[in-house]
Structures are given as structure tokens and as C-alpha cells.
Design a protein around this motif. Structure first.
Motif, PDB file in Angstrom:
ATOM      1  N   ALA A   1     -16.145  28.542   9.784  1.00  0.00           N
ATOM      2  CA  ALA A   1     -17.103  28.203  10.853  1.00  0.00           C
ATOM      3  C   ALA A   1     -16.424  27.439  11.992  1.00  0.00           C
ATOM      4  CB  ALA A   1     -18.244  27.374  10.274  1.00  0.00           C
ATOM      5  N   VAL A   2     -15.476  26.564  11.641  1.00  0.00           N
ATOM      6  CA  VAL A   2     -14.754  25.800  12.672  1.00  0.00           C
ATOM      7  C   VAL A   2     -13.823  26.724  13.459  1.00  0.00           C
ATOM      8  CG1 VAL A   2     -13.074  23.949  13.093  1.00  0.00           C
ATOM      9  CG2 VAL A   2     -14.895  23.614  11.407  1.00  0.00           C
ATOM     10  N   ARG A   3     -13.109  27.574  12.748  1.00  0.00           N
ATOM     11  CA  ARG A   3     -12.090  28.412  13.413  1.00  0.00           C
ATOM     12  C   ARG A   3     -12.664  29.608  14.157  1.00  0.00           C
ATOM     13  NH1 ARG A   3      -7.297  28.807   8.797  1.00  0.00           N
ATOM     14  NH2 ARG A   3      -6.903  26.554   8.632  1.00  0.00           N
ATOM     15  N   ASN A   4     -13.768  30.159  13.670  1.00  0.00           N
ATOM     16  CA  ASN A   4     -14.256  31.428  14.228  1.00  0.00           C
ATOM     17  C   ASN A   4     -15.664  31.416  14.781  1.00  0.00           C
ATOM     18  OD1 ASN A   4     -11.924  33.223  13.347  1.00  0.00           O
ATOM     19  ND2 ASN A   4     -12.532  32.286  11.411  1.00  0.00           N
ATOM     20  N   GLU A   5     -16.431  30.327  14.499  1.00  0.00           N
ATOM     21  CA  GLU A   5     -17.837  30.346  14.892  1.00  0.00           C
ATOM     22  C   GLU A   5     -18.234  29.118  15.706  1.00  0.00           C
ATOM     23  OE1 GLU A   5     -19.361  33.057  11.084  1.00  0.00           O
ATOM     24  OE2 GLU A   5     -19.883  30.926  11.138  1.00  0.00           O
ATOM     25  N   MET A   6     -17.248  28.417  16.238  1.00  0.00           N
ATOM     26  CA  MET A   6     -17.482  27.302  17.160  1.00  0.00           C
ATOM     27  C   MET A   6     -18.331  26.175  16.589  1.00  0.00           C
ATOM     28  SD  MET A   6     -18.004  27.978  21.214  1.00  0.00           S
ATOM     29  CE  MET A   6     -16.904  29.231  21.805  1.00  0.00           C
TER      30      MET A   6
END
Length: 519
Positions: free
Chosen positions: A454-459
Motif C-alpha cells: 500500500a505504501v509503495r504502490n497505492e499512495m
């Protein structure tokens, strides 16, 4: 979706975007998808997190609106049932067909609902999800075992769609970004930029993360801020007339034992004239909704005691196992951005749910009303309007058959990671790194790798983004989500380079916000 890259591009780019969209809820996201699919350059700004407000608090239904049929709004229903079919076709990993049963009271009810719902099916044409039919009392009790047998004569089965609203938003944003859109959460608009003729030519943006401000130029600025639309209209023209009449809808989340089968229940006539739904969702049951007119909009609305009581009482009258306050896993409130009626005294349930587009003298486009089911069509209509207003060459819509990011058929809904669709393999691959395959909560089926993803790909920038919207723990079981918060903060801190003070502040803030979701 890398926020740092997006923000630095928005900050340093001197180009003029075709569309600058204010608002990262269903409406703004639909416009970003439509405009970028047609090849326009797009910048979308959201002052908090995507779908933080109304668009994550929906009933999770993709529906034509059976009650609008009763009100005679056939055009709205036709538009919505077609859009419902397109969403199910374009994003099968986060949508599904849901069967509903209306418990009937006597022959007149049976005839009325069978005829009405058959017409509802016909309106969908080729995109119909299945034919409605009357079923006997015996069959009804077999399919919805907890319904009170004294309350019913038979049942009518019909079909609608169901989805995960915040997951849909993230996937639609990812699709838009793949087509060139720049999107940023936690980036508010402080003001509009105008030329000497008073035409809007851009926005003053404020990065809520580092506190800096910058300007973004746009040929078409769009106000898609839902219940906050009037705030932007005031920036454009102080003293402008109100366009929004916010109405609050409340939902309760219950354990699956209150609705053991696969069917949802529709109670078409409650005491306040609204429809009450009991719908299975992520292995729980959503019960709602209310319709309470509000004077003031807020980012984190709170359910009123009378709304909670109304839902529990109404559900209790129809079920043999009546839900109590102690059974509620989560209570959440959302605001509907209804287009304000010109006449005084309209009940909110009678205010049209169709969307309206206003062109201001300054060229600012504002879109209000509508609902999640028609978000794609709202985007299409808005972009068509912009093309007309600017005398741009009309480019036909490209989104009717556009597969949404994560598209995957034949989903196994028992797989706790199913909603990632085609991204699931990548999430599992990530889980094998650094021992990120450990569970954060067995009852929620969430693993550590999902936080990193979620941090790396979903802001996702904070633990609420993750627990409330990237996975739906806050809505599914608010108390359990609070116990997950410290571990989520720890993993996020490592990914984002934050210290222990940040972790503590995050857990405190999340616990405070989530206390409103716990009865």
C-alpha cells in the motif's frame, strides 16, 4: 503510484494541463479516468486521502435504484443499470452480482414487486444480471433463514451489483496514472488563479505533507469535491448560491451470523420511507441506510444515536435474531452530495440523485450529485461538456470497455487477497521478502506485505489510509483494527523513514478517529 514523483512533477512542470481536477472521490476519479483515456493531460488533487469522505462510506451497491423506479425516474434507473453492467464487466475482481430478496406482505406486494422488478431487469437490456421472480414463503425462509416468518407471505428475488468502493477508487486511479494522469493525495487547493478577464487558468495547490505551496496551470479546472463543492464555488465567486444539500447515510456492520446465506435482503418500505438493506460484504453484513438532512458537511461525519437506533429497531423487526448494540462491529456515516433543490421543504430522499454540471462565468466546471454506480458516466458527461465549452474536437468516450487496473476473471472470494486481482501475485511475491508473510490479524486475513504494498504502490501515507481504505478493517471491525494499528505504524515507519514519535502519534490519532466507529 509514487506520490513523491507525482508531486515533484506537478511542482516543477510549467506545462498547462488540459484538466486540473479538484477532488479525489468517486466523481473526480471518474473524470480523471475519462479524460486520460481520451488522451488529455490530467492533474488530480485531493486534500486528504482518496475517498476519505463520502466515497468510502457507500452501501457498496452498484444499483439502478429500485426506489427511483417507484418515483418514476426511469431515465436515471436506465442510466444506472447500464453503468452497473459496465462496472461488473470492466472490474470483475472488485465487483460481483448480488442476489436480493424482498420479503413480501400479501398478494398485492407480490404482484407489485414482481412486475416492477421485471421492468427493472428489462431496462438493463443485454447488461441484465438475471431475471427477477417470485419465490414461495417456504423457499424464502430457506434462503434467508433468520427472516421473521410472521412478517412475510413470500419473497421476490432480483439482482444488483456489489463492489468495494475504496478499492475501486485505487484501481481506477492506477488505470488513470498508467494513461499519463498525475494524481496526489494530501494536496489541497487554496485558491483559483484567474487571468485579466476573470477566467480560471489554474489553481494554488498546498502540499499538506511538507507545507509548501505551488501553482498548477489548467485549461479546464473542475470542481469535483462532492459535499465540499460550495467551498470551491466561494473561491470562484464569494457569496455564490449554495448548490449542495448534504444528507447523511449511516451503516452498521454485523457478524455474518445475522445473514448466513448468500442473499441480501431489501426492506423496501421502512418507517421513514427509506429502503433498508442487509447485504453480505467481505464476510460480514452491512445494514443501512438512513437519510438525515444536515446543515453542515464534515470530513469525518459521526452517526447520530437516533440513526443507530432506527437501523437496529427496523432490522430487529424483520429478523428472528435481533441485532443489539453490542453486536455492532463498526458504525460508519457518509454524506451524500445531493444537488440542492430550488424549492424549500424537499425531503432528501426526494432530491434527485442524478448529477448536474454547472459552468461558471469564469469557466470553472462544477459537478454535483450522482452516485458511485454512475461515476464513469459522470466523467464522460463532464469531459463532453469541457470539449463543448472550449470548442475542442470531440473525442468519443474510451471507457465503456476499458479494463480497470487489477482486472482478473473467475475470482475466488474465499481468498483473503482476492481484491488485488492481477496484482495478487506481486503482493504474494513481496510477502516472501523480509518475512512479510506474517498475519496482522487472523480474523481480518491481513498480512504485513499488504502494508508495504500500500505504501509503495497505492499512495498510503498513514495508518488510517491503510486500515480504513486500502484494506477495509476500520469498517469491518473497528475495535480489531485499533489492535492492528501499532504493528501497521511500525511497518509504515520503516517504509516511509519515520521515527517512533511518528508511530506513537499515528496510533493515537487513528485510535481517536476510530472511536467514532465503535458503539
Amino acid at each position: 503510484m509514487d506520490r513523491n514523483k507525482m508531486i515533484s512533477k506537478l511542482r516543477s512542470d510549467s506545462k498547462t494541463y488540459d484538466f486540473v481536477i479538484i477532488g479525489g472521490g468517486a466523481t473526480g476519479i471518474g473524470i480523471a479516468l475519462e479524460a486520460s483515456a481520451r488522451g488529455y493531460s490530467v492533474a488530480l488533487l485531493e486534500k486528504s486521502d482518496f475517498t476519505k469522505s463520502t466515497s468510502s462510506k457507500a452501501t457498496k451497491l452498484l444499483h439502478g435504484g429500485v426506489r427511483y423506479l417507484a418515483q418514476g425516474d426511469i431515465g436515471l434507473v436506465r442510466e444506472a443499470v447500464v453503468e452497473r453492467g459496465l462496472m461488473l464487466r470492466n472490474a470483475p475482481h472488485i465487483t460481483k452480482t448480488q442476489s436480493f430478496i424482498i420479503p413480501t406482505h400479501g398478494l398485492w406486494d407480490e404482484i407489485l414487486y414482481t412486475v416492477g422488478l421485471t421492468f427493472y431487469d428489462l431496462l438493463a437490456g443485454k447488461l441484465s444480471l438475471g431475471r427477477s421472480k417470485r419465490i414461495s414463503k417456504e423457499k424464502t425462509l430457506k434462503r434467508i433463514s433468520l427472516i421473521n416468518p410472521d412478517k412475510i407471505s413470500a419473497g421476490v428475488v432480483y439482482y444488483d451489483g456489489q463492489f468495494d468502493d475504496s478499492r475501486m477508487a485505487i484501481n481506477v486511479l492506477q488505470s488513470s496514472v498508467e494513461m499519463g494522469a498525475l494524481v496526489a493525495n494530501y494536496c489541497s487547493v487554496e485558491g483559483l488563479i484567474k487571468d485579466e478577464n476573470g477566467n480560471v487558468t489554474g489553481v494554488k495547490a498546498h502540499d499538506e505533507v511538507d507545507g509548501t505551496s505551488f501553482e498548477i496551470k489548467g485549461k479546464q479546472v473542475v470542481n469535483a469535491t462532492g459535499v465540499f463543492a460550495d467551498d470551491v464555488l466561494q473561491m470562484d465567486k464569494p457569496g455564490a448560491e449554495k448548490t449542495i444539500a448534504p444528507s447523511q447515510g449511516v451503516h452498521l456492520m454485523l457478524d455474518k451470523s445475522f445473514l448466513p446465506g448468500n442473499d441480501a435482503i431489501t426492506i423496501p418500505k421502512t418507517d421513514d420511507g427509506r429502503v433498508l438493506f442487509l447485504v453480505p460484504w467481505h464476510n460480514r453484513v452491512i445494514v443501512g441506510t438512513t437519510d438525515t438532512p444536515l446543515e453542515k458537511e464534515s470530513l469525518e461525519p459521526v452517526a447520530l444515536e437516533e440513526e443507530i437506533g432506527f437501523i437496529l429497531n427496523t432490522a430487529g423487526r424483520y429478523l428472528t435474531k435481533a441485532p443489539k448494540r453490542s453486536d455492532v462491529l463498526s458504525v460508519f456515516a457518509g454524506l451524500r452530495p445531493l444537488a440542492a433543490p430550488k424549492a424549500k421543504g424537499n425531503k432528501t430522499k426526494e432530491i434527485s440523485r442524478s448529477h448536474k454540471i454547472y459552468t461558471a462565468d469564469s469557466g470553472l466546471l462544477t459537478i454535483v450529485g450522482g452516485k458511485w454506480t454512475t461515476f464513469r458516466r459522470m466523467g464522460q458527461d463532464l469531459v463532453d461538456t469541457a470539449e463543448k465549452n472550449h470548442d475542442w474536437k470531440h473525442i468519443p468516450t474510451k471507457t465503456k470497455r476499458l479494463k480497470i487496473h487489477g482486472y482478473k476473471e473467475n475470482i475466488n472470494h474465499n481468498d483473503p487477497l482476492y481484491f488485488y486481482g492481477s496484482d495478487e501475485e506481486e503482493v504474494l511475491k513481496l510477502s516472501k521478502e523480509n518475512g512479510w508473510d506474517k498475519s496482522l490479524s487472523d480474523s481480518m486475513g491481513v498480512i504485513q506485505a499488504q502494508v508495504v504494498w500500500a505504501v509503495r504502490n497505492e499512495m498510503a501515507l498513514n495508518i488510517e489510509d491503510f486500515l480504513a481504505r486500502r484494506v477495509r478493517c476500520q469498517l469491518l471491525n473497528a475495535k480489531e483494527s485499533v489492535t492492528m494499528a501499532p504493528e501497521v505504524a511500525k511497518i509504515m515507519a520503516k517504509e516511509l523513514g519515520k521515527d517512533e514519535a511518528w508511530q506513537a502519534a499515528q496510533v493515537e490519532e487513528y485510535t481517536k478517529v476510530t472511536s467514532n466507529y465503535i458503539l
